[in-house]
Design a protein around this motif. Structure first.
Motif, PDB file in Angstrom:
ATOM      1  N   LYS A 118      64.785  78.082 126.376  1.00 17.65           N
ATOM      2  CA  LYS A 118      64.792  79.281 125.545  1.00 17.65           C
ATOM      3  C   LYS A 118      63.355  79.719 125.311  1.00 17.65           C
ATOM      4  N   VAL A 119      63.179  81.033 125.127  1.00 16.80           N
ATOM      5  CA  VAL A 119      61.849  81.578 124.837  1.00 16.80           C
ATOM      6  C   VAL A 119      61.949  82.455 123.595  1.00 16.80           C
ATOM      7  N   VAL A 120      60.982  82.300 122.702  1.00 18.44           N
ATOM      8  CA  VAL A 120      60.953  83.118 121.491  1.00 18.44           C
ATOM      9  C   VAL A 120      59.688  83.972 121.478  1.00 18.44           C
ATOM     10  N   PHE A 121      59.803  85.118 120.796  1.00 18.31           N
ATOM     11  CA  PHE A 121      58.698  86.079 120.709  1.00 18.31           C
ATOM     12  C   PHE A 121      58.393  86.354 119.239  1.00 18.31           C
ATOM     13  N   PRO A 122      57.612  85.522 118.566  1.00 21.33           N
ATOM     14  CA  PRO A 122      57.380  85.735 117.126  1.00 21.33           C
ATOM     15  C   PRO A 122      56.711  87.064 116.800  1.00 21.33           C
ATOM     16  N   GLU A 123      55.707  87.465 117.589  1.00 21.99           N
ATOM     17  CA  GLU A 123      55.028  88.730 117.302  1.00 21.99           C
ATOM     18  C   GLU A 123      55.964  89.912 117.531  1.00 21.99           C
ATOM     19  N   ARG A 124      56.742  89.872 118.615  1.00 25.62           N
ATOM     20  CA  ARG A 124      57.673  90.959 118.906  1.00 25.62           C
ATOM     21  C   ARG A 124      58.746  91.045 117.831  1.00 25.62           C
ATOM     22  N   SER A 125      59.258  89.892 117.423  1.00 22.57           N
ATOM     23  CA  SER A 125      60.299  89.873 116.399  1.00 22.57           C
ATOM     24  C   SER A 125      59.790  90.468 115.090  1.00 22.57           C
ATOM     25  N   ALA A 126      58.556  90.090 114.722  1.00 20.75           N
ATOM     26  CA  ALA A 126      57.977  90.624 113.486  1.00 20.75           C
ATOM     27  C   ALA A 126      57.741  92.121 113.594  1.00 20.75           C
ATOM     28  N   ALA A 127      57.293  92.577 114.772  1.00 22.96           N
ATOM     29  CA  ALA A 127      57.049  94.009 114.967  1.00 22.96           C
ATOM     30  C   ALA A 127      58.356  94.801 114.907  1.00 22.96           C
ATOM     31  N   ASP A 128      59.405  94.265 115.556  1.00 27.70           N
ATOM     32  CA  ASP A 128      60.704  94.940 115.538  1.00 27.70           C
ATOM     33  C   ASP A 128      61.247  95.031 114.118  1.00 27.70           C
ATOM     34  N   TRP A 129      61.148  93.925 113.379  1.00 27.22           N
ATOM     35  CA  TRP A 129      61.651  93.902 112.000  1.00 27.22           C
ATOM     36  C   TRP A 129      60.910  94.931 111.147  1.00 27.22           C
ATOM     37  N   THR A 130      59.585  94.972 111.284  1.00 24.59           N
ATOM     38  CA  THR A 130      58.782  95.907 110.500  1.00 24.59           C
ATOM     39  C   THR A 130      59.134  97.349 110.839  1.00 24.59           C
ATOM     40  N   ALA A 131      59.288  97.637 112.136  1.00 26.18           N
ATOM     41  CA  ALA A 131      59.608  98.996 112.563  1.00 26.18           C
ATOM     42  C   ALA A 131      60.965  99.448 112.037  1.00 26.18           C
ATOM     43  N   VAL A 132      61.965  98.558 112.117  1.00 34.15           N
ATOM     44  CA  VAL A 132      63.318  98.927 111.673  1.00 34.15           C
ATOM     45  C   VAL A 132      63.379  99.065 110.156  1.00 34.15           C
ATOM     46  N   CYS A 133      62.818  98.088 109.440  1.00 27.13           N
ATOM     47  CA  CYS A 133      62.947  98.076 107.978  1.00 27.13           C
ATOM     48  C   CYS A 133      62.075  99.117 107.286  1.00 27.13           C
ATOM     49  N   TYR A 134      60.925  99.428 107.880  1.00 29.17           N
ATOM     50  CA  TYR A 134      60.054 100.396 107.234  1.00 29.17           C
ATOM     51  C   TYR A 134      60.102 101.765 107.900  1.00 29.17           C
ATOM     52  N   GLY A 135      60.890 101.866 108.976  1.00 31.36           N
ATOM     53  CA  GLY A 135      61.072 103.166 109.622  1.00 31.36           C
ATOM     54  C   GLY A 135      62.106 104.016 108.913  1.00 31.36           C
ATOM     55  N   ASP A 136      62.905 103.393 108.035  1.00 35.15           N
ATOM     56  CA  ASP A 136      63.905 104.126 107.272  1.00 35.15           C
ATOM     57  C   ASP A 136      64.046 103.470 105.911  1.00 35.15           C
ATOM     58  N   GLN A 137      63.918 104.242 104.843  1.00 37.22           N
ATOM     59  CA  GLN A 137      63.930 103.683 103.493  1.00 37.22           C
ATOM     60  C   GLN A 137      65.289 103.130 103.078  1.00 37.22           C
ATOM     61  N   ASN A 138      66.332 103.408 103.871  1.00 39.06           N
ATOM     62  CA  ASN A 138      67.668 102.921 103.535  1.00 39.06           C
ATOM     63  C   ASN A 138      67.986 101.556 104.153  1.00 39.06           C
ATOM     64  N   VAL A 139      67.077 101.016 104.974  1.00 38.52           N
ATOM     65  CA  VAL A 139      67.272  99.710 105.603  1.00 38.52           C
ATOM     66  C   VAL A 139      66.447  98.669 104.847  1.00 38.52           C
ATOM     67  N   PHE A 140      67.108  97.569 104.452  1.00 36.04           N
ATOM     68  CA  PHE A 140      66.434  96.562 103.631  1.00 36.04           C
ATOM     69  C   PHE A 140      66.193  95.246 104.363  1.00 36.04           C
ATOM     70  N   ASP A 141      66.984  94.976 105.372  1.00 34.18           N
ATOM     71  CA  ASP A 141      66.756  93.772 106.176  1.00 34.18           C
ATOM     72  C   ASP A 141      67.467  93.942 107.508  1.00 34.18           C
ATOM     73  N   TYR A 142      67.024  93.131 108.495  1.00 34.37           N
ATOM     74  CA  TYR A 142      67.484  93.331 109.870  1.00 34.37           C
ATOM     75  C   TYR A 142      67.328  92.035 110.633  1.00 34.37           C
ATOM     76  N   LEU A 143      68.375  91.649 111.370  1.00 35.22           N
ATOM     77  CA  LEU A 143      68.324  90.413 112.154  1.00 35.22           C
ATOM     78  C   LEU A 143      69.049  90.613 113.475  1.00 35.22           C
ATOM     79  N   PRO A 144      68.314  90.589 114.607  1.00 33.15           N
ATOM     80  CA  PRO A 144      68.995  90.665 115.907  1.00 33.15           C
ATOM     81  C   PRO A 144      69.744  89.375 116.177  1.00 33.15           C
ATOM     82  N   VAL A 145      70.974  89.472 116.703  1.00 36.23           N
ATOM     83  CA  VAL A 145      71.781  88.272 116.958  1.00 36.23           C
ATOM     84  C   VAL A 145      72.180  88.143 118.419  1.00 36.23           C
ATOM     85  N   GLY A 146      71.642  89.003 119.310  1.00 41.74           N
ATOM     86  CA  GLY A 146      71.889  88.874 120.742  1.00 41.74           C
ATOM     87  C   GLY A 146      72.792  89.950 121.293  1.00 41.74           C
TER      88      GLY A 146
END
Length: 218
Positions: A118-146
């Motif tokens: 398995k391979v993980v992308f900590p920087e990408r995951s953090a960037a995706d989370w920041t973009a989704v959660c702060y790109g819209d004020q109605n989103v409070f948390d986000y977790l990709p599950v595959g």
């Protein structure tokens, strides 16, 4: 009675140390390894044990007995060649499951070809989370599950206030499943489908990211 997992964590920068500490907080057996003595010493208060050494050295890797661990995590982030060699040597030494860190798709490809399961992308995951959660004020948390699916905490649209989920029928119309309702700090997984939604309600939903966006008009 739960059984503890034996985990080997190699590379104790911020990412690796955080993994090791979190695993120990969850009462797992964690062995930490780094080439820098100070990093290993910093982890000894919570890790089961620690070793100082060069994990690009086959003899040293063999001495770690990676085959005895349920998971081997290669968290090296500042030297990709060391990460790649370590990954390969762990697998050659009989490691059951190797999880390696990557920063891009090219690194992922090389790691998978050289022993990573398995391979993980900590920087990408953090960037995706920041973009989704702060790109819209109605989103409070986000977790990709595959497979494109995500779990998201999202505020209800204004037009939903006073309506029940059964009336809105978002599962049928958008393929979005409501798995819980957040009322303040309380999570309720047993959502009454006829309960009128309130303006302050936050839904925890599961679905494809694009479907959730359409459903909640994000």
């Amino acid at each position: 009675m739960s059984t503890k997992t034996d985990i080997l964590v190699i590379g104790l920068g911020y990412f690796g140390r955080r993994i090791a500490q979190t695993l120990c907080d969850h009462d797992e057996n964690v062995m930490v390894v780094d080439s820098v003595e100070e990093r290993v010493q910093d982890c000894l208060p919570f890790a089961v044990n620690g070793r100082i050494g060069d994990t690009t050295d086959p003899d040293f890797v063999q001495s770690l007995a990676p085959q005895d661990y349920d998971v081997c995590i290669v968290a090296i982030g500042d030297d990709f060649m060391s990460s790649l060699q370590t990954t390969s040597l762990l697998k050659e030494a009989g490691a059951k499951l190797v999880v390696s860190r990557a920063s891009d798709d090219v690194q992922e490809k090389f790691l998978l070809r050289n022993g990573a399961d398995k391979v993980v992308f900590p920087e990408r995951s953090a960037a995706d989370w920041t973009a989704v959660c702060y790109g819209d004020q109605n989103v409070f948390d986000y977790l990709p599950v595959g497979d494109g699916y995500v779990v998201m905490e999202v505020a209800i649209p204004r037009g939903w206030v006073g309506k029940g989920l059964a009336r809105l029928n978002i599962r049928h119309d958008f393929g979005v499943n409501v798995i819980a309702l957040l009322e303040g700090k309380t999570m309720n997984p047993n959502v009454d489908p006829v309960r009128p939604l309130e303006e302050s309600d936050v839904l925890v939903v599961l679905g494809k990211l694009e479907d959730i966006r359409r459903c909640f008009r994000l």
